[in-house]
Design a protein around this motif. Structure first.
Motif, short mmCIF file in Angstrom:
data_model
loop_
_atom_site.label_atom_id
_atom_site.label_comp_id
_atom_site.label_asym_id
_atom_site.label_seq_id
_atom_site.Cartn_x
_atom_site.Cartn_y
_atom_site.Cartn_z
N THR A 81 0.84 -1.19 0.00
CA THR A 81 0.00 0.00 0.00
C THR A 81 0.88 1.24 0.00
N LEU A 82 0.59 2.15 -0.91
CA LEU A 82 1.30 3.42 -1.04
C LEU A 82 0.33 4.56 -0.78
N ALA A 83 0.85 5.68 -0.35
CA ALA A 83 0.00 6.85 -0.09
C ALA A 83 0.82 8.12 -0.30
N THR A 84 0.12 9.23 -0.34
CA THR A 84 0.75 10.53 -0.45
C THR A 84 0.32 11.39 0.74
N PRO A 85 1.21 12.21 1.29
CA PRO A 85 0.81 13.07 2.39
C PRO A 85 -0.35 14.01 2.02
N ALA A 86 -0.53 14.29 0.74
CA ALA A 86 -1.62 15.16 0.31
C ALA A 86 -2.99 14.52 0.52
N GLN A 87 -3.05 13.17 0.57
CA GLN A 87 -4.30 12.44 0.81
C GLN A 87 -4.01 11.27 1.74
N PRO A 88 -3.74 11.54 2.99
CA PRO A 88 -3.30 10.49 3.91
C PRO A 88 -4.29 9.36 4.12
N GLY A 89 -5.57 9.55 3.87
CA GLY A 89 -6.54 8.48 4.06
C GLY A 89 -6.76 7.59 2.85
N LEU A 90 -6.08 7.86 1.75
CA LEU A 90 -6.27 7.09 0.52
C LEU A 90 -5.04 6.24 0.25
N GLY A 91 -5.23 4.93 0.14
CA GLY A 91 -4.13 4.02 -0.14
C GLY A 91 -4.25 3.44 -1.54
#
Length: 136
Positions: free
Chosen positions: A43-53
């Motif tokens: 699972t990867l994520a971005t700090p701009a959308q922390p709740g989306l993996g």
């Protein structure tokens, strides 16, 4: 009541190669790396959308042989749904991704419907578009 997207899945041929693209070139952070039954999900994520993996997995991970085979066929054809990212620096991110060796499908250009965008293929052949909102 609220509703938000928590995960989206991207089917890939090689998880490690895909991590190099999504983390190295696009700058996403690895959140989880889970193995089970000889398969692996990352699972990867971005700090701009922390709740989306964004979950990377191979076609047969967690699926029957027949379903995995069917998904592999679609992946090979390059017809799985694309991912579209948004950035505030399209030209800079384009150069970073291009320099990673990713296949360029479209250089940055202004679209008649508003955004400026570009497109690449990830190492498994999935289409990845990157858009920047038009200047106000």
């Amino acid at each position: 009541m609220t509703l938000s997207l928590q995960f989206t899945n991207v089917t890939v041929n090689d998880v490690d190669e895909s991590i190099a693209f999504y983390s190295g070139a696009l700058g996403l952070d690895v959140q989880n790396d889970v193995g089970s039954g000889g398969h692996r999900w990352v699972t990867l994520a971005t700090p701009a959308q922390p709740g989306l993996g964004i979950v990377l997995s191979e076609p047969h991970a967690g699926r029957s042989q027949a379903d995995g085979d069917a998904l592999q066929e679609l992946l090979t054809k390059g017809v799985l749904p694309m991912l579209v990212f948004r950035t505030d620096d399209l030209d800079g991110l384009y150069e970073t991704v291009r320099a990673s060796g990713a296949e360029v499908l479209q250089e940055p250009m202004d679209q008649q419907w508003g955004p400026r965008d570009c497109a690449f293929r990830d190492p498994s052949g999935n289409t990845v578009r990157i858009a920047q909102a038009p200047a106000a």
